[in-house]
Each structure stands twice: as C-alpha cells, then as structure tokens.
Design a protein around this motif. Structure first.
Motif, short mmCIF file in Angstrom:
data_model
loop_
_atom_site.label_atom_id
_atom_site.label_comp_id
_atom_site.label_asym_id
_atom_site.label_seq_id
_atom_site.Cartn_x
_atom_site.Cartn_y
_atom_site.Cartn_z
N LEU A 182 12.98 1.86 10.08
CA LEU A 182 12.90 2.40 11.44
C LEU A 182 14.39 2.55 11.99
O LEU A 182 15.43 2.14 11.64
CB LEU A 182 12.62 0.91 12.00
N SER A 183 14.24 3.82 12.52
CA SER A 183 15.58 4.23 13.43
C SER A 183 15.38 4.38 14.93
O SER A 183 14.43 5.26 15.31
CB SER A 183 16.16 5.60 12.84
N ILE A 184 15.69 3.28 15.68
CA ILE A 184 15.79 3.65 17.16
C ILE A 184 17.09 4.42 17.58
O ILE A 184 18.15 4.12 17.47
CB ILE A 184 15.86 2.19 17.88
N GLU A 185 16.58 5.50 18.12
CA GLU A 185 17.40 6.61 18.57
C GLU A 185 17.56 6.93 20.25
O GLU A 185 16.55 7.39 20.58
CB GLU A 185 17.36 7.80 17.87
N ASP A 186 18.72 6.68 20.78
CA ASP A 186 18.95 6.65 22.08
C ASP A 186 17.81 6.47 22.95
O ASP A 186 17.36 7.24 23.98
CB ASP A 186 19.16 8.34 22.36
N LEU A 187 17.41 5.21 22.98
CA LEU A 187 16.38 4.82 23.61
C LEU A 187 16.69 4.34 24.87
O LEU A 187 17.68 3.74 25.51
CB LEU A 187 15.75 3.26 22.76
N GLY B 32 12.80 7.85 27.50
CA GLY B 32 13.86 8.81 26.51
C GLY B 32 13.89 8.18 25.21
O GLY B 32 13.82 7.12 24.92
N GLY B 33 14.35 9.15 24.28
CA GLY B 33 14.80 8.70 22.69
C GLY B 33 13.77 8.83 21.93
O GLY B 33 12.37 9.12 22.34
N ARG B 34 13.81 8.28 20.64
CA ARG B 34 13.11 8.45 19.78
C ARG B 34 12.63 7.03 18.88
O ARG B 34 13.83 6.35 18.72
CB ARG B 34 13.27 9.51 18.60
N LEU B 35 11.66 6.85 18.47
CA LEU B 35 11.32 5.60 17.58
C LEU B 35 10.74 6.12 16.38
O LEU B 35 9.62 6.09 16.07
CB LEU B 35 10.28 4.49 18.34
N THR C 217 8.18 9.39 10.98
CA THR C 217 7.59 9.79 11.95
C THR C 217 7.92 9.00 13.20
O THR C 217 8.13 7.88 13.59
CB THR C 217 5.87 9.15 11.85
N ASP C 218 8.02 9.96 14.57
CA ASP C 218 8.33 9.14 15.86
C ASP C 218 6.95 8.45 16.49
O ASP C 218 6.14 9.33 16.51
CB ASP C 218 8.80 10.44 16.76
N GLU D 263 -3.00 6.96 20.37
CA GLU D 263 -3.07 5.69 20.57
C GLU D 263 -3.99 4.85 19.10
O GLU D 263 -3.74 3.93 18.59
CB GLU D 263 -3.76 5.05 21.74
N LYS D 264 -4.79 5.92 18.71
CA LYS D 264 -5.72 5.31 17.75
C LYS D 264 -5.12 4.95 16.46
O LYS D 264 -5.03 4.05 15.59
CB LYS D 264 -6.86 6.07 17.46
N ARG D 265 -4.15 6.14 16.05
CA ARG D 265 -3.04 5.71 14.82
C ARG D 265 -2.01 4.80 15.16
O ARG D 265 -1.85 4.23 14.09
CB ARG D 265 -2.42 7.17 14.71
N MET D 266 -1.80 4.75 16.30
CA MET D 266 -0.71 3.60 16.61
C MET D 266 -1.53 2.06 16.38
O MET D 266 -0.97 1.03 15.70
CB MET D 266 -0.12 3.65 18.10
N GLU D 267 -2.73 2.05 16.84
CA GLU D 267 -3.55 0.73 16.55
C GLU D 267 -3.64 0.43 15.06
O GLU D 267 -3.63 -0.86 14.62
CB GLU D 267 -4.81 1.13 17.01
N ALA D 268 -3.80 1.50 14.05
CA ALA D 268 -3.76 1.40 12.70
C ALA D 268 -2.55 0.69 12.19
O ALA D 268 -2.42 -0.04 11.17
CB ALA D 268 -3.98 2.64 12.06
#
Length: 316
Positions: free
Chosen positions: A6-11, A64-67, A72-73, A79-84
């Motif tokens: 996991l890379s949290i970037e400029d969140l 702002g930023g990326r997770l 994959t960001d 949302e369906k993919r995030m639920e998985a």
C-alpha cells in the motif's frame, strides 16, 4: 524492503470545506507493521477509513491524492470491485467492538456472512471455519461462542471476535484502529502478540493506529507520527525512539512513564491539537512547542530526509 503493498500518496481529506488531512504520504510493505501515532483529532482514523473508502461522504471525503494498493489506485475502482476487496484483501479492526458488531446477530452469523460472501463456503463449512478462527484467536469453547451475542461476551472476547472476523478471509493488509482500547493490560498484550504472530506467520501487512508509544516501540517496524492532519516524522521504530527529530515526537516520548523517574509526575504537552480550519499558517505544533522559532509560526516546513524524515524548522 520489498515493494510496497500500500502506498498513500499526497492524501487530502476535507470536511465541510476544511482540510482534515493534508499531504499524507505513507507506504507499507508485505509482512511489515507500521505504527501511525498521535493525539486524538490529528487525523489517524480518517486516514485509515479512507483506505477502505469508508468515509461518510459527502460530509467528509478524499479530495486529493492516490491510494495505491498492489499497483491499483483504490480511488478509481467501482464500488462493486471495492466491496470485493474490502473484508477480503483489506480488512479492518475498529476501535470499539460493541458498536462495530451487530447486537442482533450471533458472532457465528456475523463471521459466516463474510466467509460465505468472499470464500463462497456453504453454511456448514462457514460455521466450521468460523469456529476454527475463534479457536485461533484464543476464545475458549469456540463452538459454543459462535452462538453467543456480542453482549454475552467480555470486552476482550469481543475484540478477539472482531479480529477473527477481520482475519476470516486471510487479508493481505490489516488496518487496526486502536485495537486494544479500553482493555486491561494483560488482554492488550495477548491481542497484540496475536496480531504480531499472525503477520509474521502469514506475511500480512499491518497498519497499527494507536496513541500508545509503548505498543509501537515493541511491535512496529516503522513509525509515522501525525499532528494536525500531517505526518510530521517517519522513521524505523528503533531510530525514532532513540533519536526523535520533530519537537512533537520529542514531547510525546517525554510523557512515557519509562522516560521518567519512578513515581515522578509525568510531563504533559500544554494546549490542544488545533481543529481543522483553525490551524496556524506555519507548523501546527508551533503554539504548543517550547522550542518554537519565528519561522515555525509563518512557514510550513517540508517533510525532509530519506530513511528518517521530519517536518521541523528547529529539529531536536
């Protein structure tokens, strides 16, 4: 170190037009336990919730930023993919199990739901697996415990049940938000030993959110210190505890009982964390800092350094 899981970037996270979290950068590698520490109100929990996209939008949201999770960001996923992913590849232990567990369903039913959803198990297989998980986290008579409701369990047992639910699908990343809050010292140690053993055994990455520096020094590989919505220092745990650079970290470490004479009154940091919308233009810690210089009040310091980073104009 292996590539980050996991890379949290400029969140950036905002609520009501006010910045809650700003310029947060943090990475976690497989098998690594990273501690995120700081006082209440500094932005630790909302940072954690943003990773699983569980912020109460539109009241508060990522602006702002990326997770980046496994390349994959997460912000770009439907949302369906995030639920998985949520509860399967990325799991979370919340602060208070009594409010996180559903009071009208048994522990077994709540565990089986996740197992049947993500692992496609039958009802019987899900129950058997749930019992095995409860045994793994140290709950006595696990088969009987499956039929208990949350209010029928002790605080330590509820927290262990929460851990079992979080671990049910073998997550690659576990976000643990104050996992031992309100538990006695013996139970705290047992639960933290359990999490540490599991991450060493399975290679699971752990983001441990806490204000307990003693826990961080014992269990974490790296530490990020958060204040006023920003990370103000980041280093290997051993390095940070031996030689803190940011004045806030220095002040926090001075409050640890082990750093003071037996029976001595523990020092306190005067003042409070400034709320969003009321942070000063320079360093947010400046109004509380004994080592403040004029530049601290007017200019935000950058997060400087390589292996040991600090955001301070007058470092320790």
């Amino acid at each position: 170190m292996s590539d980050p899981l996991l890379s949290i970037e400029d969140l950036q996270i905002s609520a009501g037009g006010k910045a809650v979290v700003e310029e947060v950068n943090l990475s976690i590698a497989p098998g690594e336990m990273v501690g995120l520490v700081g006082e209440s109100g500094c932005g630790k929990s909302v940072t954690a919730l943003s990773v699983l996209r569980l912020l109460a939008e539109p009241q508060i949201g990522v602006t702002g930023g990326r997770l980046i999770y496994d390349g994959t960001d997460l912000r770009t996923l439907p949302e369906k993919r995030m639920e998985a992913i949520r509860g399967d590849e990325i799991a979370m232990i919340f602060q208070e199990p009594m409010t996180s567990l559903n009071p009208v369903f048994t522990i077994g039913a709540q565990m089986a739901e996740s197992l049947r959803l993500h692992r496609r198990l039958s009802a019987r297989a899900a129950r058997d697996e749930a019992g095995a998980l409860l045994a793994r986290v140290g709950i006595p008579a696990p088969q009987a415990a499956l039929d208990r409701y949350p209010h029928e369990m002790s605080g330590g047992q509820r927290q262990r049940a929460m851990i079992a639910i979080a671990l049910a699908c073998g997550p690659r990343l576990l976000v643990a938000d104050e996992p031992t809050t309100a538990l006695d010292v013996t139970v705290q140690a047992q639960i933290l030993d359990l999490l540490d053993g599991l991450r060493r055994e399975t290679g699971m990455a752990v983001l441990l959110i806490t204000h307990d520096l003693g826990v961080v020094s014992q269990y974490c590989d790296r530490v990020a210190v958060m204040y006023g919505g920003r990370i103000v220092e980041e280093a290997a745990a051993e390095t940070l505890f031996a030689a803190p650079r940011h004045r806030y970290t220095e002040a926090l470490l001075a409050t640890i009982p082990a750093a003071n004479a037996p029976g001595a009154k523990l020092p306190a940091i005067p003042g409070l964390v400034p709320p969003p919308g009321q942070r000063p233009p320079g360093c947010a810690f400046a109004p509380r800092c004994r080592h403040v210089i004029e530049r601290c009040r007017t200019e935000m310091p950058p997060l400087d350094g390589d292996a040991h980073k600090a955001r301070c104009w007058n470092p320790a």
